[in-house]
Design an enzyme around this catalytic site. Structure first.
Site, PDB file in Angstrom:
ATOM      1  N   SER A 145       3.398   5.506  -2.146  1.00  0.00           N
ATOM      2  CA  SER A 145       2.406   6.581  -2.186  1.00  0.00           C
ATOM      3  C   SER A 145       3.039   7.967  -2.040  1.00  0.00           C
ATOM      4  CB  SER A 145       1.350   6.364  -1.095  1.00  0.00           C
ATOM      5  OG  SER A 145       1.963   6.191   0.159  1.00  0.00           O
ATOM      6  N   ASP A 200      -2.080  11.576   9.712  1.00  0.00           N
ATOM      7  CA  ASP A 200      -1.128  11.317   8.636  1.00  0.00           C
ATOM      8  C   ASP A 200       0.000  12.345   8.701  1.00  0.00           C
ATOM      9  OD1 ASP A 200       0.307  10.870   6.356  1.00  0.00           O
ATOM     10  OD2 ASP A 200      -1.385  11.014   4.972  1.00  0.00           O
ATOM     11  N   HIS A 227       2.505  11.628   4.520  1.00  0.00           N
ATOM     12  CA  HIS A 227       2.310  12.263   3.214  1.00  0.00           C
ATOM     13  C   HIS A 227       2.290  13.775   3.367  1.00  0.00           C
ATOM     14  CE1 HIS A 227       0.645   8.160   2.989  1.00  0.00           C
ATOM     15  NE2 HIS A 227       1.202   8.181   1.797  1.00  0.00           N
TER      16      HIS A 227
END
Ligand SMILES: *C1O[C@H](CO)[C@@H](O)[C@H](O)[C@H]1NC(C)=O
Ligand SMILES: *[C@@H]1O[C@H](CO)[C@@H](O)[C@H](O)[C@H]1NC(C)=O
Ligand SMILES: *[C@@H]1O[C@H](CO)[C@@H](O)[C@H](O)[C@H]1NC(C)=O
Ligand SMILES: *[C@@H]1O[C@H](CO)[C@@H](O)[C@H](O)[C@H]1NC(C)=O
Ligand SMILES: *[C@@H]1O[C@H](CO)[C@@H](O)[C@H](O)[C@H]1NC(C)=O
Ligand SMILES: *[C@@H]1O[C@H](CO)[C@@H](O)[C@H](O)[C@H]1NC(C)=O
Ligand SMILES: *[C@@H]1O[C@H](CO)[C@@H](O)[C@H](O)[C@H]1NC(C)=O
Ligand SMILES: *[C@@H]1O[C@H](CO)[C@@H](O)[C@H](O)[C@H]1NC(C)=O
Ligand SMILES: *[C@@H]1O[C@H](CO)[C@@H](O)[C@H](O)[C@H]1NC(C)=O
Ligand SMILES: *[C@@H]1O[C@H](CO)[C@@H](O)[C@H](O)[C@H]1NC(C)=O
Ligand SMILES: *[C@@H]1O[C@H](CO)[C@@H](O)[C@H](O)[C@H]1NC(C)=O
Length: 450
Positions: A179, A422, A425
């Site tokens: 990702s 998170d 990312h």
């Protein structure tokens, strides 16, 4: 893997929570690194929160520090955990190869202010994935957008969409990875959207494997989902929380059978290797990471990481019709502070580190070194048939950008629900856009070599 799968497994997990202490932390790890960013909106938030905040979770090895089991009696045979585990260095000091044959090393440098950034917003680019659309979800500060990378020996030009599209006219580009690779690709699409949007010619509806065409430029771009690079499957097909089997000497065919026609391939991977995994060589179980079987050797993720890159590069070197340039985009560290990732660890900084404020250490350093080592091996092998392998070193730049992650701004808050933050990312727009500054410069260098 689909929603039903996930929901089903979450449901299952609830029912066996009490006796699942050994596996549960890794369940959450799996969710953080892989599922939240992809599937979050359609998930049942309460179930998710129950998993994430469940008191039955035993403390997880800190994803920033105590990452590996340290049972040396079992890891001796691996010989990749060296005694310098706790050495901290600037990434370029760990380099064993030059980034290119050029005088200027693009990748050692620092962040300098740039009031002109960002070069797109969520109003001009529609491909920002929800979980990286930080401004939409209320991130209050914008200073983190106003930086650019300054290599020590030269200038790195800001991405020029017109120039990029001219450079890639008649070419094709593939991303191979997880990702974070997708995060990179979406940044590229956003930066190019100033000039043109691609046509989505993907065959599937999932986010994992996409294909885009820039028809006016005869430029094609694909992403192949391969978080482990090597062949992998679930030990229990219907339960994503059980370990994955990694066939460390076999490439993942989802990319290896597809990249032959591509001119440029950007290969990357990282965070998935910290999950519970079973290691196979020649179809024989040789060890595992975080498994519960008493008779299986506990090994480190360094073992699987090294093998996976070795196999991936060897595979590329053995592809008969492949003539492309392969870029290794190196590991981008996560930045959890004040707690481990599932116990409130967060990334709340609003400005980048200065170059001396942060050094690469622990498992990130080890991953980085493994990548560089395997790249060197691949370069040597590739020379024999004139295949090019290039270093795309994102590590130093991203190490300094603890301020660039979504943190809690990848979704709306929910009453009574605790989400993990998170810090893996990158917000879009955000510091990951620099990867495309790098990419254009690397492509220019490639052309000038011809
Ligand atoms: C590693 O070893 C130390 C000292 O023997 C011990 O305190 C620690 O709990 C161990 N860590 C793990 C993850 O096994
Ligand atoms: C380390 O591995 C050995 C050999 O399998 C085992 O006997 C020992 O209990 C393990 N130690 C720890 C701390 O896990
Ligand atoms: C283990 O690592 C040491 C130090 O890098 C090296 O000298 C030795 O050859 C390695 N052994 C094996 C079996 O790879
Ligand atoms: C990298 O390249 C520069 C310039 O060509 C050279 O002076 C330097 O020794 C090289 N470093 C390594 C580690 O090969
Ligand atoms: C874009 O971000 C703004 C906040 O800066 C937000 O109000 C808006 O909803 C977002 N739009 C989209 C399409 O994401
Ligand atoms: C891009 O894809 C189209 C459709 O598959 C194909 O016709 C074209 O040759 C491709 N161009 C390049 C440069 O790969
Ligand atoms: C999509 O499917 C068609 C027909 O099966 C095939 O020719 C094409 O290569 C596929 N494209 C991708 C990106 O997989
Ligand atoms: C995973 O793949 C291996 C190798 O193809 C196969 O032997 C094994 O049965 C598969 N496992 C599952 C659970 O599908
Ligand atoms: C792989 O295993 C098979 C038997 O399962 C054996 O015949 C073969 O020699 C092994 N290959 C290697 C490279 O060890
Ligand atoms: C571990 O033990 C189980 C049960 O005793 C057995 O089925 C399995 O084959 C063993 N695995 C290895 C790698 O020895
Ligand atoms: C949140 O938790 C409180 C106390 O447990 C409860 O009274 C309230 O109804 C909950 N709110 C929602 C939206 O579930």
């Amino acid at each position: 893997m689909n929603f039903q799968d996930l929901d089903h497994s979450l449901g299952k997990l609830q029912t066996r929570k009490k006796n699942a202490t050994k596996i549960a932390p890794f369940v959450a790890l799996a969710i953080l690194f892989t599922l939240i960013p992809i599937y979050y909106p359609s998930m049942h938030p309460k179930k998710l929160s129950q998993v994430l905040s469940s008191s039955s979770l035993v403390p997880l090895p800190d994803s920033n520090t105590q990452h590996q089991s340290n049972n040396s009696s079992k890891t001796q045979q691996v010989n990749v955990t060296k005694s310098d585990d706790h050495v901290s260095v600037a990434p370029q000091e760990a380099r064993i190869i030059n980034s290119t044959d050029e005088k200027c090393d693009l990748f050692s440098g620092e962040w300098v202010e740039n009031q002109e950034a960002p070069y797109y917003t969520n109003m001009t680019c529609f491909t920002i994935q929800e979980h990286q659309n930080c401004m939409k979800y209320g991130r209050p500060d914008t200073d983190f957008l106003k930086w650019k990378w300054k290599p020590d020996g030269c200038e790195l030009p800001i991405f020029d969409a017109h120039q990029f599209l001219e450079f890639v006219r008649g070419k094709s580009l593939a991303f191979v990875g997880d990702s974070v690779a997708r995060n990179h690709m979406q940044s590229l699409i956003c930066l190019l959207s100033k000039v043109v949007y691609p046509i989505d010619v993907s065959n599937s509806t999932d986010q994992e494997n996409r294909r885009w065409e820039y028809r006016d430029y005869n430029f094609n771009m694909s992403i192949f989902w391969a978080p482990y690079l090597v062949k992998a499957n679930k030990t229990e097909p219907n339960n994503i929380y059980q370990p994955f089997n990694l066939y460390l000497d076999e490439p993942d065919e989802s990319w290896s059978t597809k990249i032959q026609d591509f001119d440029y391939v950007i290969i990357s991977s990282g965070h998935w290797f910290s999950r519970p995994t079973m290691f196979y060589l020649n179809h024989t179980l040789v060890g595992c990471l975080f498994c519960t079987q008493p008779n299986v050797s506990q090994m480190t993720s360094f073992f699987s990481y090294q093998k996976a890159f070795h196999t991936a590069f060897q595979t590329i070197n053995s592809l008969k019709n492949y003539k492309g340039v392969t870029f290794l985009r190196t590991f981008a560290p996560s930045h959890f502070e004040d707690g481990v990732w599932d116990k409130g660890g967060d990334c709340v900084r609003t400005t980048p580190f200065k170059r001396n404020e942060k050094v690469l250490d622990d498992y990130s350093l080890e991953f980085y070194k493994i990548q560089l080592q395997e790249l060197m091996v691949a370069k040597k092998q590739g020379k024999m048939r004139n295949l090019k392998f290039r270093l795309f070193d994102a590590t130093q730049a991203m190490l300094l950008r603890a301020d660039g992650h979504p943190s809690k701004y990848g979704h709306w808050p929910k009453p009574n629900v605790t989400f993990s933050n998170d810090c893996v990312h990158w917000c879009l727009p955000g510091p990951i856009d620099v990867w495309n500054d790098f990419l254009l410069e690397l492509l220019k260098r490639e052309e000038s070599h011809r």
